[in-house]
Design an enzyme around this catalytic site. Structure first.
Site, PDB file in Angstrom:
ATOM      1  N   HIS A  19       0.850  -1.207   0.000  1.00  0.00           N
ATOM      2  CA  HIS A  19       0.000   0.000   0.000  1.00  0.00           C
ATOM      3  C   HIS A  19       0.882   1.252   0.000  1.00  0.00           C
ATOM      4  O   HIS A  19       0.630   2.200  -0.746  1.00  0.00           O
ATOM      5  CB  HIS A  19      -0.884   0.066   1.257  1.00  0.00           C
ATOM      6  CG  HIS A  19      -1.948  -0.987   1.343  1.00  0.00           C
ATOM      7  ND1 HIS A  19      -2.152  -1.756   2.472  1.00  0.00           N
ATOM      8  CD2 HIS A  19      -2.890  -1.387   0.450  1.00  0.00           C
ATOM      9  CE1 HIS A  19      -3.171  -2.575   2.273  1.00  0.00           C
ATOM     10  NE2 HIS A  19      -3.642  -2.376   1.055  1.00  0.00           N
ATOM     11  N   LYS A  43     -17.864  -5.842   7.967  1.00  0.00           N
ATOM     12  CA  LYS A  43     -16.600  -6.583   8.108  1.00  0.00           C
ATOM     13  C   LYS A  43     -16.171  -6.577   9.568  1.00  0.00           C
ATOM     14  O   LYS A  43     -16.491  -5.658  10.309  1.00  0.00           O
ATOM     15  CB  LYS A  43     -15.515  -5.935   7.253  1.00  0.00           C
ATOM     16  CG  LYS A  43     -15.454  -6.494   5.843  1.00  0.00           C
ATOM     17  CD  LYS A  43     -14.128  -6.135   5.187  1.00  0.00           C
ATOM     18  CE  LYS A  43     -14.055  -6.624   3.762  1.00  0.00           C
ATOM     19  NZ  LYS A  43     -12.851  -6.106   3.084  1.00  0.00           N
ATOM     20  N   ARG A  92      -1.832  -6.140  -8.529  1.00  0.00           N
ATOM     21  CA  ARG A  92      -0.602  -6.890  -8.316  1.00  0.00           C
ATOM     22  C   ARG A  92      -0.439  -7.981  -9.356  1.00  0.00           C
ATOM     23  O   ARG A  92       0.636  -8.228  -9.862  1.00  0.00           O
ATOM     24  CB  ARG A  92      -0.614  -7.535  -6.916  1.00  0.00           C
ATOM     25  CG  ARG A  92      -0.542  -6.535  -5.795  1.00  0.00           C
ATOM     26  CD  ARG A  92      -1.009  -7.140  -4.512  1.00  0.00           C
ATOM     27  NE  ARG A  92      -2.414  -7.539  -4.624  1.00  0.00           N
ATOM     28  CZ  ARG A  92      -3.180  -7.870  -3.616  1.00  0.00           C
ATOM     29  NH1 ARG A  92      -2.702  -7.897  -2.401  1.00  0.00           N
ATOM     30  NH2 ARG A  92      -4.446  -8.203  -3.801  1.00  0.00           N
ATOM     31  N   SER A 130      -3.090  -7.806   2.672  1.00  0.00           N
ATOM     32  CA  SER A 130      -3.436  -7.697   4.092  1.00  0.00           C
ATOM     33  C   SER A 130      -3.915  -9.052   4.617  1.00  0.00           C
ATOM     34  O   SER A 130      -3.580  -9.459   5.732  1.00  0.00           O
ATOM     35  CB  SER A 130      -4.550  -6.664   4.296  1.00  0.00           C
ATOM     36  OG  SER A 130      -4.126  -5.400   3.862  1.00  0.00           O
TER      37      SER A 130
HETATM   38  O1  PNS Z   1      -9.192  -2.822   0.240  1.00  0.00           O
HETATM   39  P1  PNS Z   1     -10.491  -3.289  -0.333  1.00  0.00           P
HETATM   40  O2  PNS Z   1     -11.300  -3.984   0.753  1.00  0.00           O
HETATM   41  O3  PNS Z   1     -10.330  -4.137  -1.565  1.00  0.00           O
HETATM   42  O4  PNS Z   1     -11.300  -1.960  -0.775  1.00  0.00           O
HETATM   43  C1  PNS Z   1     -12.604  -2.042  -1.307  1.00  0.00           C
HETATM   44  C2  PNS Z   1     -13.227  -0.637  -1.461  1.00  0.00           C
HETATM   45  C3  PNS Z   1     -13.225   0.101  -0.140  1.00  0.00           C
HETATM   46  C4  PNS Z   1     -12.447   0.129  -2.483  1.00  0.00           C
HETATM   47  C5  PNS Z   1     -14.690  -0.831  -1.984  1.00  0.00           C
HETATM   48  O5  PNS Z   1     -15.341  -1.767  -1.176  1.00  0.00           O
HETATM   49  C6  PNS Z   1     -15.488   0.461  -2.004  1.00  0.00           C
HETATM   50  O6  PNS Z   1     -15.193   1.373  -2.721  1.00  0.00           O
HETATM   51  N1  PNS Z   1     -16.561   0.518  -1.175  1.00  0.00           N
HETATM   52  C7  PNS Z   1     -17.415   1.694  -1.066  1.00  0.00           C
HETATM   53  C8  PNS Z   1     -18.849   1.374  -1.440  1.00  0.00           C
HETATM   54  C9  PNS Z   1     -19.091   1.577  -2.935  1.00  0.00           C
HETATM   55  O7  PNS Z   1     -18.926   2.639  -3.468  1.00  0.00           O
HETATM   56  N2  PNS Z   1     -19.528   0.465  -3.607  1.00  0.00           N
HETATM   57  C10 PNS Z   1     -19.896   0.478  -5.005  1.00  0.00           C
HETATM   58  C11 PNS Z   1     -18.742   0.564  -5.997  1.00  0.00           C
HETATM   59  S1  PNS Z   1     -17.836  -0.901  -6.167  1.00  0.00           S
END
Ligand code: PNS
Length: 172
Positions: A19, A43, A92, A130
């Protein structure tokens, strides 16, 4: 000229050196980078939201154009409130692509003006996630060099009750 503002969203549970590598790359191409931690009540994170923001703030202090925040709701709404034109995400390996493409296209459907920009972390971190870091730490393996020192220490105290991974392995 208009400032380029990007959001780097994620769970960051915990923050890894992968990150940080991406944050550094993003800090070079955007005028402002906001690292946004999702507040996700569904979560069950290992690190609390407060811990994650504290760790992020300590680690990003070296880049003056980067800041950390917590967000909830739709990412596109959050980006609009911050006048951000881009979402930064790391890829990645091919295995990341499907999930990332789905999110990027959904975000584009919700707000066609918001671009998703993918960057690749250094090869040294191409296998670091993670989820795997937590698994290795839980099973007594070393995650040195894969996460910032503060995360390594906190993982040890959370998982091994303060004992270092090496000490734990020895006592087995
Ligand atoms: O690190 P992660 O868990 O892969 O991140 C996921 C994240 C936070 C980028 C994604 O879950 C997110 O953007 N959530 C916000 C809700 C949202 O906008 N959902 C619809 C679009 S996918």
């Amino acid at each position: 000229m208009k400032k380029s503002i990007a959001i780097y969203p994620g769970s960051f549970d915990p923050l890894t050196n992968g990150h940080l590598d991406l944050i550094e790359r993003g800090s070079k191409i955007f005028d402002e980078l906001i690292v946004a931690i999702l507040r996700n009540p569904e979560k069950d994170p290992l690190f609390t939201l407060e811990e994650r923001i504290q760790i992020l703030e300590a680690e990003i202090a070296r880049w003056p154009n980067v800041r950390a925040e917590v967000f909830d709701g739709l990412l596109v709404d959050y980006a609009r409130r911050h006048d951000a034109g881009a979402v930064l995400r790391g890829i990645r390996a091919i295995s990341d692509y499907e999930y990332e493409l789905q999110m990027a296209l959904m975000n584009r459907k919700l707000d066609p003006r918001l671009e998703t920009v993918f960057m690749m972390p250094a090869e040294a971190y191409s296998y670091v996630s993670s989820r795997l870091v937590k698994e290795v730490a839980r099973l007594g393996g070393s995650v040195r060099g894969l996460v910032p020192a503060i995360v390594e220490q906190r993982l040890e105290s959370k998982i091994n009750g303060g004992k270092s991974a090496a000490a734990k392995r020895k006592s087995k």
